[in-house]
Design a protein around this motif. Structure first.
Motif, short mmCIF file in Angstrom:
data_model
loop_
_atom_site.label_atom_id
_atom_site.label_comp_id
_atom_site.label_asym_id
_atom_site.label_seq_id
_atom_site.Cartn_x
_atom_site.Cartn_y
_atom_site.Cartn_z
N THR A 148 4.80 -3.65 1.69
CA THR A 148 4.79 -2.30 1.96
C THR A 148 3.49 -1.50 1.49
N LEU A 149 3.46 -0.27 1.75
CA LEU A 149 2.16 0.38 1.14
C LEU A 149 2.22 0.46 -0.29
N ASP A 150 3.35 0.26 -1.02
CA ASP A 150 3.31 0.24 -2.26
C ASP A 150 2.63 -1.02 -2.92
N HIS A 151 2.84 -2.19 -2.02
CA HIS A 151 2.22 -3.20 -2.45
C HIS A 151 0.83 -3.28 -2.24
N LEU A 152 0.29 -2.42 -1.20
CA LEU A 152 -1.16 -2.44 -0.97
C LEU A 152 -1.58 -1.61 -2.03
N GLU A 153 -1.36 -0.44 -2.65
CA GLU A 153 -1.73 0.34 -3.43
C GLU A 153 -1.70 -0.49 -4.82
N ALA A 154 -0.72 -1.30 -5.25
CA ALA A 154 -0.85 -1.96 -6.50
C ALA A 154 -1.82 -2.79 -6.34
N LEU A 155 -2.17 -3.62 -5.32
CA LEU A 155 -2.97 -4.57 -5.05
C LEU A 155 -4.49 -3.83 -5.08
N LEU A 156 -4.56 -2.71 -4.65
CA LEU A 156 -5.83 -1.87 -4.91
C LEU A 156 -6.14 -1.57 -6.43
#
Length: 201
Positions: free
Chosen positions: A41-49
């Motif tokens: 999800t977008l949360d995964h992308l944010e954590a990855l960032l």
């Protein structure tokens, strides 16, 4: 959330078409917000960032890493085995649309395809990216617990990481080492082959 602003800034280096930039972000947001998704999800992308920002000085091509981040899970169907290939194809199409140089496109495609098995790669940035994609496995239990539930328990986790070669970058090796004891006190591990460098619960 920094994701929209960073994506917009990234694309403005290649196109001045504001409507196109907005449209491409909306496309990403829609795909990663699909109600059928639990982890990708977008949360995964944010954590990855955030993980990638922490070691940005080690990254050779920041633009390539960012394109890989936004598009590596753009296509996701848990019943299919071609998600990475489809996502790489999708990314290639969108990057061509805004005039990204071919070498950047090729590197991005390679990074996305590398997330299929997370094996050691000859390219430093690719190793950094696949480590970041697996960073959840090295998080403290309170962060990790939701992920553990989302993949339906330990057997799903073991199946997922059995193809990996472990973390390549010292940043995640250190993070994982610090979190291992915390997780080991919460969930027992049955006999299994665990790749070196990864921390299981």
């Amino acid at each position: 959330m920094e994701l929209p602003a960073i994506f917009s800034n990234l694309l403005r280096r290649y196109t001045s078409n504001h409507a196109l930039i907005i449209g491409l972000w909306n496309e990403i947001e829609e795909n990663y917000s699909n109600k059928k998704r639990h982890y990708h999800t977008l949360d995964h992308l944010e954590a990855l960032l955030q993980h990638l920002l922490a070691i940005r000085p080690q990254i050779d091509n920041w633009d390539t890493i960012l394109f890989s981040l936004y598009y590596h899970d753009i296509i996701y169907n848990p019943l299919k085995t071609t998600n990475e290939e489809k996502s790489a194809e999708f990314a290639e199409n969108r990057m061509q649309l805004i005039g990204v140089p071919q070498i950047t496109i090729e590197n991005c495609v390679r990074q996305i395809l590398a997330t299929k098995k997370h094996l050691l790669n000859f390219d430093n940035d690719t190793n950094i990216f696949i480590d970041a994609d697996l960073s959840i496995l090295g998080q403290p239990w309170k962060v990790y617990e939701n992920y553990f539930k989302q993949i339906k328990g330990l057997q799903g986790l073991i199946s997922f990481i059995s193809q990996t070669s472990g973390y390549q970058n010292p940043y995640w090796q250190f993070q994982s080492k610090n979190a291992c004891k915390d997780k080991s006190q919460n969930v027992p591990v049955p006999g299994s082959r665990i790749p070196a460098g990864l921390c299981l619960p």
